[in-house]
Design a protein around this motif. Structure first.
Motif, PDB file in Angstrom:
ATOM      1  N   LYS A   2      -5.048  14.536  18.776  1.00  0.00           N
ATOM      2  CA  LYS A   2      -4.921  15.605  19.523  1.00  0.00           C
ATOM      3  C   LYS A   2      -3.575  16.075  20.384  1.00  0.00           C
ATOM      4  O   LYS A   2      -3.284  14.860  21.155  1.00  0.00           O
ATOM      5  CB  LYS A   2      -6.089  15.471  20.302  1.00  0.00           C
ATOM      6  CG  LYS A   2      -5.698  16.132  21.715  1.00  0.00           C
ATOM      7  CD  LYS A   2      -7.102  15.952  23.057  1.00  0.00           C
ATOM      8  CE  LYS A   2      -7.060  16.800  24.198  1.00  0.00           C
ATOM      9  NZ  LYS A   2      -8.038  16.667  25.332  1.00  0.00           N
ATOM     10  N   ALA A   4      -0.986  17.413  22.694  1.00  0.00           N
ATOM     11  CA  ALA A   4      -1.101  18.080  24.044  1.00  0.00           C
ATOM     12  C   ALA A   4      -0.948  19.391  24.333  1.00  0.00           C
ATOM     13  O   ALA A   4       0.416  19.492  23.818  1.00  0.00           O
ATOM     14  CB  ALA A   4      -0.333  17.471  25.242  1.00  0.00           C
ATOM     15  N   LEU A   8      -3.345  22.396  29.481  1.00  0.00           N
ATOM     16  CA  LEU A   8      -3.330  21.254  30.293  1.00  0.00           C
ATOM     17  C   LEU A   8      -2.046  21.409  31.705  1.00  0.00           C
ATOM     18  O   LEU A   8      -2.660  20.366  32.396  1.00  0.00           O
ATOM     19  CB  LEU A   8      -3.124  19.997  29.491  1.00  0.00           C
ATOM     20  CG  LEU A   8      -3.715  19.517  28.260  1.00  0.00           C
ATOM     21  CD1 LEU A   8      -3.091  17.950  27.792  1.00  0.00           C
ATOM     22  CD2 LEU A   8      -4.896  19.056  28.783  1.00  0.00           C
ATOM     23  N   TYR A  32      -1.502  12.236  31.071  1.00  0.00           N
ATOM     24  CA  TYR A  32      -2.405  11.249  30.777  1.00  0.00           C
ATOM     25  C   TYR A  32      -2.513  10.362  31.397  1.00  0.00           C
ATOM     26  O   TYR A  32      -2.301   9.825  31.977  1.00  0.00           O
ATOM     27  CB  TYR A  32      -1.098  11.363  29.607  1.00  0.00           C
ATOM     28  CG  TYR A  32       0.057  10.982  29.944  1.00  0.00           C
ATOM     29  CD1 TYR A  32       0.078   8.715  30.607  1.00  0.00           C
ATOM     30  CD2 TYR A  32       0.787  11.227  31.280  1.00  0.00           C
ATOM     31  CE1 TYR A  32       0.939   8.470  30.755  1.00  0.00           C
ATOM     32  CE2 TYR A  32       2.030  10.374  31.357  1.00  0.00           C
ATOM     33  CZ  TYR A  32       2.164   8.876  31.356  1.00  0.00           C
ATOM     34  OH  TYR A  32       3.833   9.035  31.735  1.00  0.00           O
ATOM     35  N   PRO A  89     -10.402   5.203  29.602  1.00  0.00           N
ATOM     36  CA  PRO A  89      -9.340   6.264  30.773  1.00  0.00           C
ATOM     37  C   PRO A  89      -9.322   5.122  32.162  1.00  0.00           C
ATOM     38  O   PRO A  89     -10.543   5.342  32.544  1.00  0.00           O
ATOM     39  CB  PRO A  89      -9.375   7.583  30.652  1.00  0.00           C
ATOM     40  CG  PRO A  89      -9.872   7.755  29.161  1.00  0.00           C
ATOM     41  CD  PRO A  89     -11.022   6.917  28.833  1.00  0.00           C
ATOM     42  N   ALA A  94      -4.133   8.147  36.514  1.00  0.00           N
ATOM     43  CA  ALA A  94      -3.623   9.694  35.634  1.00  0.00           C
ATOM     44  C   ALA A  94      -2.094  10.192  36.282  1.00  0.00           C
ATOM     45  O   ALA A  94      -1.932  10.225  37.320  1.00  0.00           O
ATOM     46  CB  ALA A  94      -4.749  10.431  35.960  1.00  0.00           C
ATOM     47  N   LEU A 110      -2.065  12.623  22.337  1.00  0.00           N
ATOM     48  CA  LEU A 110      -3.536  12.141  23.756  1.00  0.00           C
ATOM     49  C   LEU A 110      -4.686  11.692  22.575  1.00  0.00           C
ATOM     50  O   LEU A 110      -4.491  12.337  21.592  1.00  0.00           O
ATOM     51  CB  LEU A 110      -3.565  12.995  24.698  1.00  0.00           C
ATOM     52  CG  LEU A 110      -2.260  13.372  25.273  1.00  0.00           C
ATOM     53  CD1 LEU A 110      -2.980  14.562  25.952  1.00  0.00           C
ATOM     54  CD2 LEU A 110      -1.554  12.463  26.325  1.00  0.00           C
ATOM     55  N   ASP A 112      -8.583  11.651  22.473  1.00  0.00           N
ATOM     56  CA  ASP A 112     -10.005  12.669  22.586  1.00  0.00           C
ATOM     57  C   ASP A 112     -10.135  12.191  24.620  1.00  0.00           C
ATOM     58  O   ASP A 112     -10.956  13.057  25.387  1.00  0.00           O
ATOM     59  CB  ASP A 112     -10.666  12.692  21.989  1.00  0.00           C
ATOM     60  CG  ASP A 112     -10.916  12.786  20.253  1.00  0.00           C
ATOM     61  OD1 ASP A 112      -9.757  14.457  20.332  1.00  0.00           O
ATOM     62  OD2 ASP A 112     -11.214  12.460  19.694  1.00  0.00           O
ATOM     63  N   GLN A 113      -9.950  11.189  24.735  1.00  0.00           N
ATOM     64  CA  GLN A 113     -10.050  11.006  26.188  1.00  0.00           C
ATOM     65  C   GLN A 113      -8.858  11.080  26.938  1.00  0.00           C
ATOM     66  O   GLN A 113      -8.919  10.675  28.831  1.00  0.00           O
ATOM     67  CB  GLN A 113     -10.592   9.219  26.452  1.00  0.00           C
ATOM     68  CG  GLN A 113     -12.154   8.927  25.649  1.00  0.00           C
ATOM     69  CD  GLN A 113     -12.205   8.005  25.479  1.00  0.00           C
ATOM     70  OE1 GLN A 113     -11.092   6.740  24.881  1.00  0.00           O
ATOM     71  NE2 GLN A 113     -13.313   7.664  26.823  1.00  0.00           N
ATOM     72  N   GLY A 114      -7.473  11.484  26.489  1.00  0.00           N
ATOM     73  CA  GLY A 114      -6.567  11.712  27.068  1.00  0.00           C
ATOM     74  C   GLY A 114      -6.055  10.626  27.187  1.00  0.00           C
ATOM     75  O   GLY A 114      -4.729  10.619  28.335  1.00  0.00           O
TER      76      GLY A 114
END
Length: 346
Positions: A2, A4, A8, A32, A89, A94, A110, A112-114
């Motif tokens: 994924k 970024a 975002l 992230y 995460p 964050a 990233l 899928d969960q960032g």
């Protein structure tokens, strides 16, 4: 994978430096997360189902088999316990990364969960999921298809059992005669011999099971997650009952299965001197620690090892200068621990 994207930027922070903690609704940049560790415990349990045979009452009389039960039964056994880690995460870690024209750090990949996977490159890291060899019930032959006409028309169960036992002994004698080379008609080659013996074994097994009954074993995996803490001692996270199987921790019908965790990191975290320090622009990442983990049941340790645990480590910064376009630094992170797997540059 994924990538970024600029969208975002709508989720941002008041600060613009990479180590600034993310606060929704303020500023611009790429968000992230760093991961935190969860302990995942897989309990492989076996359900054992016993079905009595049609002639179980006569097993001792005709086949000299003792302790053959005539009652159906189901119980559970613990086959194995395995422990692994997973990364999720960490909402307290964050971060916001500013988009900069002269820097490549915003070229971030990233999950899928960032969670950060890579900067200025593509990560090939794949988290391996355990593959357990689970036992499933085997196919049982119907004994009636191997019974002779005399057996099937017998007037009582006792007579059927007597004739079935006699048929079992005849099959055994036939196998012995073939294996000794004394049969009236011998197989022509090894393949034929193997096939005939296999068929006789199948018949004998089916008829014998009409006395002994059949037992089926079915494996099932039960998964539990534990948030690790230092000096966690005998925390009950599941229970087990031979009658009911694997249960939740609050079900007192089973005996407790517990986990103990202790910090075993050898490298101490940086010590703060209390002075206010200037922020360093860059990418925050984890230095994961280690923990000794053990799982116990009925006073015995079923699993014990040392695992990487992010919460027992600390964070560091890859300084902004590493990602200048003239340097072209590439970094791959472990999305489970948040640590650096690989770093190189042109």
């Amino acid at each position: 994978m994924k990538k970024a994207i600029i969208a975002l930027a709508l989720l941002a922070s008041a600060g613009i430096q990479a180590q600034d903690i993310y606060t929704p609704g303020e500023g611009e940049g790429i968000i992230y997360f760093l991961p935190k560790t969860q302990i995942v415990v897989d309990i492989i349990a076996t359900r054992v189902d016993y079905k009595p045979g049609e002639f179980g009452l006569y097993a001792n009389r005709y086949l000299r088999l003792n302790n053959v039960s005539t009652r159906p039964e189901t119980h559970w056994e613990i086959k194995d316990i395995q422990v692994r880690t997973a990364g999720i995460p960490d909402s307290t870690k964050a971060y916001i990364m500013k988009l900069k024209d002269k820097s490549l750090e915003s070229n971030i990949e990233l999950t899928d969960q960032g969670i950060a996977k890579a900067i200025n490159t593509t990560s090939s890291y794949k988290e391996e999921q355990p593959e357990y060899k689970l036992q499933i019930p085997q196919k049982h032959e119907n004994a009636h298809q191997y019974m002779t006409e005399d057996i099937l028309v017998a007037g009582s169960s006792a007579k059927m059992a007597e004739l079935t036992a006699r048929e079992i002994y005849n099959i055994r004698e036939s196998k012995n005669a073939i294996l000794r080379g004394q049969a009236d008609t011998m197989p022509k080659d090894g393949a034929s011999l193997k096939l005939i013996i296999s068929q006789l074994d199948k018949q004998e097994r089916a008829l014998t099971e009409s006395f002994t009954g059949v037992t089926d074993r079915t494996d099932k995996v039960f998964t539990f997650t534990v948030n690790p803490e230092d000096k966690m001692s005998d925390k009950v996270f599941a229970r087990f009952s031979s009658r009911l199987g694997v249960l939740q921790a609050d079900n007192l019908a089973g005996d407790p299965i517990s986990i103990s965790i202790s910090n075993s990191s050898s490298l101490p975290a940086p010590v703060e001197d209390g002075k206010k320090k200037k922020k360093i622009d860059g990418v925050i990442y984890n230095i994961p620690g280690k923990g000794k983990v053990s799982v116990s049941f009925q006073g015995k340790i079923k699993w014990e090892n040392e695992l990487q645990i992010t919460q027992f480590g600390y964070t560091e910064v890859l300084v902004d200068g590493l990602f200048d376009k003239k340097v072209n630094t590439r970094v791959v992170f472990n999305p489970v621990t948040g640590g650096v797997i690989k770093i190189d540059k042109d």
